[in-house]
Design a protein around this motif. Structure first.
Motif, PDB file in Angstrom:
ATOM      1  N   ALA A 166       0.830  -1.203   0.000  1.00 17.73           N
ATOM      2  CA  ALA A 166       0.000   0.000   0.000  1.00 17.73           C
ATOM      3  C   ALA A 166       0.865   1.254   0.000  1.00 17.73           C
ATOM      4  O   ALA A 166       0.534   2.259  -0.653  1.00 17.73           O
ATOM      5  N   GLU A 167       1.981   1.206   0.712  1.00 19.29           N
ATOM      6  CA  GLU A 167       2.871   2.369   0.779  1.00 19.29           C
ATOM      7  C   GLU A 167       3.570   2.629  -0.546  1.00 19.29           C
ATOM      8  O   GLU A 167       3.698   3.787  -0.966  1.00 19.29           O
ATOM      9  N   HIS A 168       4.007   1.576  -1.211  1.00 14.61           N
ATOM     10  CA  HIS A 168       4.833   1.742  -2.407  1.00 14.61           C
ATOM     11  C   HIS A 168       4.058   1.656  -3.715  1.00 14.61           C
ATOM     12  O   HIS A 168       4.511   2.167  -4.740  1.00 14.61           O
ATOM     13  N   VAL A 169       2.902   0.992  -3.685  1.00 13.61           N
ATOM     14  CA  VAL A 169       2.086   0.849  -4.900  1.00 13.61           C
ATOM     15  C   VAL A 169       0.644   1.190  -4.525  1.00 13.61           C
ATOM     16  O   VAL A 169      -0.216   0.310  -4.457  1.00 13.61           O
ATOM     17  N   PRO A 170       0.346   2.461  -4.270  1.00 16.87           N
ATOM     18  CA  PRO A 170      -0.968   2.824  -3.742  1.00 16.87           C
ATOM     19  C   PRO A 170      -2.122   2.506  -4.671  1.00 16.87           C
ATOM     20  O   PRO A 170      -3.266   2.401  -4.224  1.00 16.87           O
ATOM     21  N   GLU A 171      -1.847   2.342  -5.962  1.00 13.59           N
ATOM     22  CA  GLU A 171      -2.907   2.013  -6.914  1.00 13.59           C
ATOM     23  C   GLU A 171      -3.254   0.529  -6.922  1.00 13.59           C
ATOM     24  O   GLU A 171      -4.181   0.085  -7.624  1.00 13.59           O
ATOM     25  N   CYS A 172      -2.532  -0.268  -6.153  1.00 13.63           N
ATOM     26  CA  CYS A 172      -2.702  -1.725  -6.179  1.00 13.63           C
ATOM     27  C   CYS A 172      -3.938  -2.163  -5.391  1.00 13.63           C
ATOM     28  O   CYS A 172      -4.196  -1.686  -4.282  1.00 13.63           O
ATOM     29  N   LEU A 173      -4.694  -3.108  -5.964  1.00 10.18           N
ATOM     30  CA  LEU A 173      -5.783  -3.751  -5.227  1.00 10.18           C
ATOM     31  C   LEU A 173      -5.174  -4.757  -4.257  1.00 10.18           C
ATOM     32  O   LEU A 173      -4.410  -5.640  -4.665  1.00 10.18           O
ATOM     33  N   LEU A 174      -5.520  -4.647  -2.992  1.00  9.69           N
ATOM     34  CA  LEU A 174      -4.976  -5.519  -1.954  1.00  9.69           C
ATOM     35  C   LEU A 174      -6.039  -6.517  -1.535  1.00  9.69           C
ATOM     36  O   LEU A 174      -7.140  -6.130  -1.122  1.00  9.69           O
ATOM     37  N   VAL A 175      -5.699  -7.806  -1.616  1.00 13.24           N
ATOM     38  CA  VAL A 175      -6.641  -8.869  -1.254  1.00 13.24           C
ATOM     39  C   VAL A 175      -6.004  -9.749  -0.181  1.00 13.24           C
ATOM     40  O   VAL A 175      -4.927 -10.320  -0.393  1.00 13.24           O
ATOM     41  N   HIS A 176      -6.665  -9.846   0.948  1.00 11.06           N
ATOM     42  CA  HIS A 176      -6.166 -10.637   2.070  1.00 11.06           C
ATOM     43  C   HIS A 176      -6.862 -11.997   2.070  1.00 11.06           C
ATOM     44  O   HIS A 176      -8.083 -12.084   2.120  1.00 11.06           O
ATOM     45  N   LEU A 177      -6.050 -13.054   1.995  1.00  7.30           N
ATOM     46  CA  LEU A 177      -6.565 -14.426   1.993  1.00  7.30           C
ATOM     47  C   LEU A 177      -5.717 -15.253   2.939  1.00  7.30           C
ATOM     48  O   LEU A 177      -4.478 -15.208   2.876  1.00  7.30           O
ATOM     49  N   MET A 178      -6.369 -16.040   3.801  1.00  4.53           N
ATOM     50  CA  MET A 178      -5.612 -16.885   4.719  1.00  4.53           C
ATOM     51  C   MET A 178      -6.455 -18.076   5.145  1.00  4.53           C
ATOM     52  O   MET A 178      -7.685 -18.059   5.016  1.00  4.53           O
TER      53      MET A 178
END
Length: 215
Positions: A166-178
Motif C-alpha cells: 500500500a505504501e509503495h504501490v498505492p494504486e494496487c488492489l490488496l486482497v487478504h486471503l488466509m
C-alpha cells in the motif's frame, strides 16, 4: 538488507498484473508444517499468531529455543516438496486468471530455496514466474510494475505485506486471503483499504472486477 531481487526473468505484457504470495495462499503451509513438526517429535500450539514460542518438545512440553524454531522453518522449506499441497482451489483459479492477467509469485523465503519451490509449483502446472526474497514486498512490486497504466493486484495472508505494498504501490488492489485455523484467528486484521477474501472463489470475483477496469 543487501539481497538483490532479480527481475530479469519477469516479462510483463500489456495485461493486468497479479502478484501472489505462496505460503498459505497458493500452497498450504501451517497444516503441513504442523505435520512435519509432529514427525520430528515436536508439537505446535496455536495460542498466538507466531511460530516462535509456540513449538514445544513432546519430551518435556517446553518451548523450543528461537534459533531452533528458525532452523526448523528452513528445514521445512528444504523438504517442502514432500509436505506442501495446494491451498483450496488455488491451482484452477490461478490458471483461469492467467488467461487474463500476468501472474507473478512473490514468496517470502530465502532465495536459496527458489529451485525447490519452482519444482513444486511446476509439478502443479503453475508455471508463472517466481521471486523468492526476504525483502519488503512493496518496493519489489513497485520495481516490477513501474509506471504502467494497467490494473495491478496483490494477494497475501500477512497484513504487514499489505502495508508495504500500500505504501509503495498505492494504486494496487490488496486482497487478504488466509486459512481458517486456530492460529490465524489471532492474526492482525487488515485495514479498510484491504479486501478480505473468504476463499479463492471470492478472490477471483474481486480480481475480475478489478481487471475489467483496464483502459
Amino acid at each position: 538488507m543487501s539481497e538483490i531481487v532479480d527481475l530479469e526473468h519477469v516479462r510483463l505484457t500489456q495485461r493486468p498484473l497479479l502478484v501472489c504470495d505462496v505460503d498459505d495462499v497458493v500452497l498450504e503451509f501451517l497444516l503441513p508444517f504442523e505435520g512435519y513438526l509432529t514427525s520430528l517429535g515436536h508439537r505446535l500450539v496455536q495460542r498466538s499468531y507466531r511460530l516462535h514460542g509456540n513449538i514445544l518438545s513432546t519430551l518435556d512440553d517446553r518451548p523450543l529455543a528461537d534459533d531452533v524454531v528458525s532452523q526448523l522453518i528452513l528445514d521445512f522449506f528444504a523438504a517442502q516438496e514432500t509436505w506442501q499441497t495446494p491451498f483450496g482451489d488455488a491451482v484452477h483459479t490461478l490458471k483461469r486468471l492467467g488467461e487474463q492477467a500476468d501472474i507473478v509469485f512473490l514468496t517470502a523465503m530465502p532465495p536459496r530455496f527458489t529451485e525447490i519451490r519452482r519444482r513444486l509449483l511446476d509439478s502443479l502446472d503453475l508455471t508463472f514466474p517466481l521471486l523468492a526474497t526476504e525483502r519488503p514486498k512493496g518496493p519489489v512490486i513497485r520495481s516490477m510494475h513501474g509506471d504502467r497504466q494497467l490494473p495491478v493486484a496483490f494477494i497475501d495472508d500477512m497484513v504487514h505485506n499489505h502495508h508495504s505494498v500500500a505504501e509503495h504501490v498505492p494504486e494496487c488492489l490488496l486482497v487478504h486471503l488466509m486459512p481458517q485455523t486456530e492460529m490465524h484467528k489471532h492474526a492482525p486484521k487488515p485495514g479498510p483499504n484491504v479486501l478480505q477474501a473468504s476463499d479463492w472463489r471470492d478472490v477471483e470475483r474481486h480480481l475480475l472486477v478489478h481487471f475489467s477496469q483496464q483502459e
